[in-house]
Design an enzyme around this catalytic site. Structure first.
Site, PDB file in Angstrom:
ATOM      1  N   HIS A  96      37.621 -30.654  28.896  1.00 61.60           N
ATOM      2  CA  HIS A  96      37.516 -32.241  29.107  1.00 61.60           C
ATOM      3  C   HIS A  96      38.434 -32.940  28.767  1.00 61.60           C
ATOM      4  CE1 HIS A  96      36.770 -32.358  24.817  1.00 61.60           C
ATOM      5  NE2 HIS A  96      36.094 -31.240  24.935  1.00 61.60           N
ATOM      6  N   ASP A 103      40.528 -31.616  19.093  1.00 63.51           N
ATOM      7  CA  ASP A 103      39.231 -30.727  19.341  1.00 63.51           C
ATOM      8  C   ASP A 103      39.711 -29.324  19.359  1.00 63.51           C
ATOM      9  OD1 ASP A 103      36.699 -30.024  20.105  1.00 63.51           O
ATOM     10  OD2 ASP A 103      36.565 -30.775  21.737  1.00 63.51           O
ATOM     11  N   HIS A 115      34.181 -36.671  25.182  1.00 59.05           N
ATOM     12  CA  HIS A 115      34.078 -36.021  26.493  1.00 59.05           C
ATOM     13  C   HIS A 115      34.144 -37.133  27.479  1.00 59.05           C
ATOM     14  CE1 HIS A 115      31.732 -32.770  24.242  1.00 59.05           C
ATOM     15  NE2 HIS A 115      33.130 -32.347  24.670  1.00 59.05           N
ATOM     16  N   ASP A 158      34.139 -24.568  15.619  1.00 59.30           N
ATOM     17  CA  ASP A 158      34.633 -25.730  16.427  1.00 59.30           C
ATOM     18  C   ASP A 158      34.895 -27.135  15.809  1.00 59.30           C
ATOM     19  OD1 ASP A 158      35.260 -27.459  18.644  1.00 59.30           O
ATOM     20  OD2 ASP A 158      33.751 -26.589  20.141  1.00 59.30           O
ATOM     21  N   GLU A 161      39.499 -23.056  21.951  1.00 59.79           N
ATOM     22  CA  GLU A 161      40.001 -24.117  22.301  1.00 59.79           C
ATOM     23  C   GLU A 161      41.188 -24.955  21.584  1.00 59.79           C
ATOM     24  OE1 GLU A 161      36.832 -27.177  21.267  1.00 59.79           O
ATOM     25  OE2 GLU A 161      37.623 -28.492  23.153  1.00 59.79           O
ATOM     26  N   GLU A 211      38.811 -25.081  26.922  1.00 60.62           N
ATOM     27  CA  GLU A 211      37.991 -24.141  26.066  1.00 60.62           C
ATOM     28  C   GLU A 211      37.282 -23.235  26.684  1.00 60.62           C
ATOM     29  OE1 GLU A 211      34.817 -26.535  23.911  1.00 60.62           O
ATOM     30  OE2 GLU A 211      35.557 -28.200  24.975  1.00 60.62           O
TER      31      GLU A 211
HETATM   32 MN    MN Z   1      35.391 -28.136  20.603  1.00 61.73          MN
HETATM   33 MN    MN Z   2      35.863 -29.605  23.425  1.00 63.28          MN
END
Ligand code: MN
Ligand code: MN
Length: 291
Positions: free
Chosen positions: A155, A96, A163, A85, A276, A188
Site C-alpha cells: 500500500h 511499516d 493505508h 509486523d 515487508e 509486503e
Molecule cells: Mn505492516
Molecule cells: Mn503494511
C-alpha cells in the site's frame, strides 16, 4: 517530496528496522506474546517515535491483524510460524516493516516472502505499473511451491495514513497504478501453504477511528477521547483504559465511527509467511527506509 519529510521517513525507518530485529530475538518457545508486543511498542516510544499501529503478532495460518488481547496468556511454541509486523512514525511519517520468525522447519516458506519482497523492490522506479510488482512477487513464491496471498496487498503511505492508494498486489496482473517519484509505499508479500486467500476470523483486537461524528454513550465518548491523539491511526483493545470497553467498541463499529480489523487467516493447518519493507520512490529506483 520535501527534504524534511524524506528525512523523517528515513529516521522512522532506521528505528523501526532496529526494533524489528530486537523484537524477532524475543520470539522463542515459551516467550509470552503479550510481553513481546508490550516491549516492542515500548522500544518505539523510548526511541522518541509514535506507535503507528499495534504490533501485530500473527501465528501460523493467521496472516495479519492479530495482537495480544488484554488478558492474553499465549506463548510461542516450537513449530510456530510467527509474523511480527510493526509501525513507527515520526510526525506521522510511517515506517511499516515485518518479518517472519520460523520456530519450526519451514525455512523455504520464509525465504519465499523475502525473495518476493526483494524481487518487487528491485523493480520499483517511476513509470513502472504496479501490476509488474505483483508478477515478480507471484513468480518468486510460485517457484518455491507456495501460493501468494491474493487478497492482501502492499500500500501507499502518507502522513498519519497507514493505508492508501496505490495497492501493491501480490499476484500477477497487467497495468494498475503507475509509480511516481516521491511516493511512499510498503511492499509486503505473503506466502502460504494454504489456499492463497485469507478470511476474517471472529477475533478482533485492532480498531481505528474513521468518522468523527458525535456519539452519546458515555463509554463510547470515553474511548473516543482516549484514542483522539491517534489521529485515526489504529489502536488495540489492550491499549484502552476505559473499563469493559467491548460493548461500546461493538456499537462504535456498528455506527461506522470505528473500523475493526479482524484477524485475517488462511485455512486451519496452513502456514503463512510475510516480509515487508517501506520505501520512497526516487528518480531512478527507491530508497528502502526500513532496510
Ligand atoms: Mn505492516
Ligand atoms: Mn503494511
Amino acid at each position: 517530496m520535501k527534504e524534511e519529510i524524506f528525512e523523517r521517513y528515513i529516521q522512522a525507518g532506521k528505528v523501526a528496522s532496529t526494533i524489528l530485529k530486537k523484537g524477532a530475538d524475543m520470539i522463542r518457545p515459551d516467550a509470552s506474546l503479550a510481553e513481546t508486543a508490550a516491549q516492542v511498542e515500548q522500544m518505539i516510544i523510548d526511541a522518541g517515535l509514535g506507535v503507528a499501529f499495534p504490533v501485530n503478532i500473527s501465528l501460523n495460518e493467521s496472516a495479519a491483524h492479530d495482537t495480544p488481547s488484554p488478558e492474553d496468556d499465549r506463548t510461542f511454541r516450537t513449530g510456530d510460524m510467527v509474523k511480527l509486523d510493526l509501525g513507527a512514525h515520526l510526525d506521522g511519517y510511517i515506517a511499516d516493516t515485518a518479518l517472519t520468525v520460523d520456530l519450526g522447519d519451514q525455512g523455504l516458506l520464509v525465504e519465499a516472502s523475502v525473495a518476493a519482497r526483494d524481487a518487487a523492490i528491485a523493480r520499483v522506479r517511476p513509470g513502472v505499473a504496479i501490476g509488474e510488482l505483483g508478477v515478480a512477487v507471484a513468480a518468486e513464491i510460485g517457484s518455491r511451491g507456495f501460493r501468494p496471498v491474493a487478497n492482501l496487498t502492499g500500500h501507499g503511505l502518507d502522513q498519519f495514513r497507514l493505508h492508501m492508494g496505490p495497492n501493491v498486489p501480490n499476484i500477477g496482473g497487467i497495468g494498475g497504478a503507475v509509480l511516481e517519484e516521491g511516493m511512499a509505499i510498503a511492499i509486503e508479500p505473503f506466502a502460504t501453504t494454504g489456499t492463497g486467500y485469507v478470511s476474517d476470523l471472529k477475533r478482533v483486537e485492532i480498531f481505528s477511528q474513521q468518522s468523527w461524528k458525535p456519539v452519546r454513550m458515555p463509554a463510547s465518548r470515553k474511548i473516543l477521547s482516549e484514542i483522539e491523539p491517534r489521529k485515526g491511526l489504529p489502536f488495540a483493545r489492550r491499549h484502552l483504559k476505559t473499563p469493559k470497553p467491548d460493548l461500546a467498541l461493538l456499537r462504535l463499529v456498528r455506527e461506522g465511527v470505528l473500523h475493526s480489523y479482524p484477524v485475517l487467516a488462511d485455512i486451519p493447518g496452513s502456514y503463512v509467511s510475510q516480509s515487508e519493507h517501506t520505501m520512497i520512490v526516487t528518480s531512478d529506483g527507491c530508497v528502502v527506509t526500513t532496510a
